[in-house]
Design an enzyme around this catalytic site. Structure first.
Site, PDB file in Angstrom:
ATOM      1  N   GLY A 146      50.363  63.971  51.271  1.00  0.00           N
ATOM      2  CA  GLY A 146      50.063  62.834  50.581  1.00  0.00           C
ATOM      3  C   GLY A 146      51.031  61.523  51.049  1.00  0.00           C
ATOM      4  CE1 TYR A 168      57.937  69.276  44.196  1.00  0.00           C
ATOM      5  CE2 TYR A 168      58.028  69.147  41.895  1.00  0.00           C
ATOM      6  CZ  TYR A 168      58.512  69.357  43.251  1.00  0.00           C
ATOM      7  OH  TYR A 168      59.891  69.491  43.211  1.00  0.00           O
ATOM      8  CD  GLU A 169      50.015  66.414  49.201  1.00  0.00           C
ATOM      9  OE1 GLU A 169      49.034  66.515  49.620  1.00  0.00           O
ATOM     10  OE2 GLU A 169      51.213  66.128  49.615  1.00  0.00           O
ATOM     11  CB  SER A 170      50.184  71.862  44.600  1.00  0.00           C
ATOM     12  OG  SER A 170      51.382  71.797  43.977  1.00  0.00           O
ATOM     13  N   GLY A 171      49.168  69.313  42.369  1.00  0.00           N
ATOM     14  CA  GLY A 171      48.481  69.168  41.074  1.00  0.00           C
ATOM     15  C   GLY A 171      49.486  69.555  39.681  1.00  0.00           C
TER      16      GLY A 171
END
Length: 240
Positions: A122, A41-44
């Site tokens: 993203g 996921y884009e949040s890391g």
């Protein structure tokens, strides 16, 4: 729609997941057809295994169940742009015949303010650098349009060769799964072509719900109905 989107992840090793419908499909795939699928996921978060569907990329469930939590720059610089992710899974507010995406603004007509959407996130980088891109969204003339109100994310640009000209390394969108059927990008023209409909859906219904003259495959197939296992897993994910 969600079940067929999950099936499209068969054989994938890593998936960069968009929130909403793509997240539901990716998590269902991990519980059914692709148990070893690594969700990013884009949040890391790397290797998240949420027990219920996350509400956003910042949902604590993603971090709590992840193999690792890293910085956002590392997600994009080391994992995504370096070509380490097999599949990107995206949604859209609008998509055109070349699978370009709008998630920024909607033209609401004369004397009305434009409709603001969540924006790019993203998605442009995902569509540029993942090995390939899958998309999932509902099928109507509001979503499948002749011309985007805003180009947020480049799919295949204006046709064959545009991705190479722009220096985009990934294959781009290859499959779009909707609540009516499945569309795939033609390898020669880069245009979306209807290849399958869901049980009970007629080809004419899909053509009518599309804002351009939709091409259809010589033989349009019918997707297999959801299995009991798939439905049970999906309902379990959606439990409150």
């Amino acid at each position: 729609m969600t079940v067929n989107a999950a099936r499209a992840l068969a054989g994938a090793g890593t998936c960069f997941v968009g929130i909403g419908l793509p997240s539901a499909a990716a998590n269902l795939a991990r519980r059914t057809i692709a148990p070893d699928l690594v969700l990013i996921y884009e949040s890391g978060t790397l290797g998240s295994k949420p027990t219920t569907l996350p509400l956003s990329i910042g949902d604590g469930e993603l971090a709590d169940t992840a193999d690792a939590v890293i910085s956002v720059p590392e997600i994009f610089n080391y994992w995504l742009q370096a070509g380490r992710i097999d599949v990107g899974f995206l949604g859209a507010a609008q998509v055109d015949r070349y699978a370009n995406i709008n998630t920024t603004v909607i033209d609401r007509g004369p004397d009305r303010p434009e409709g603001r959407l969540p924006g790019a996130g993203g998605a442009p980088e995902i569509a540029a650098s993942c090995g390939k891109v899958l998309m999932v969204l509902r099928h109507s003339r509001r979503n499948f349009v002749e011309k985007l109100d805003f180009v947020t994310t480049v799919g295949h640009g204006s046709g064959p060769g545009d991705r190479a000209r722009l220096g985009l390394p990934g294959a781009g969108p290859v499959t779009v799964i909707t609540d009516l059927g499945v569309l795939r990008a033609d390898p020669e023209t880069a245009e979306l072509v209807l290849t399958e409909v869901h049980p009970g859906v007629e080809v004419e219904q899909v053509v009518e719900a599309t804002g351009w003259k939709l091409r259809t495959a010589a033989t349009v197939g019918v997707t297999a109905p959801p299995t009991t296992e798939e439905l049970t897993a999906l309902r379990d994910l959606r439990r409150v």
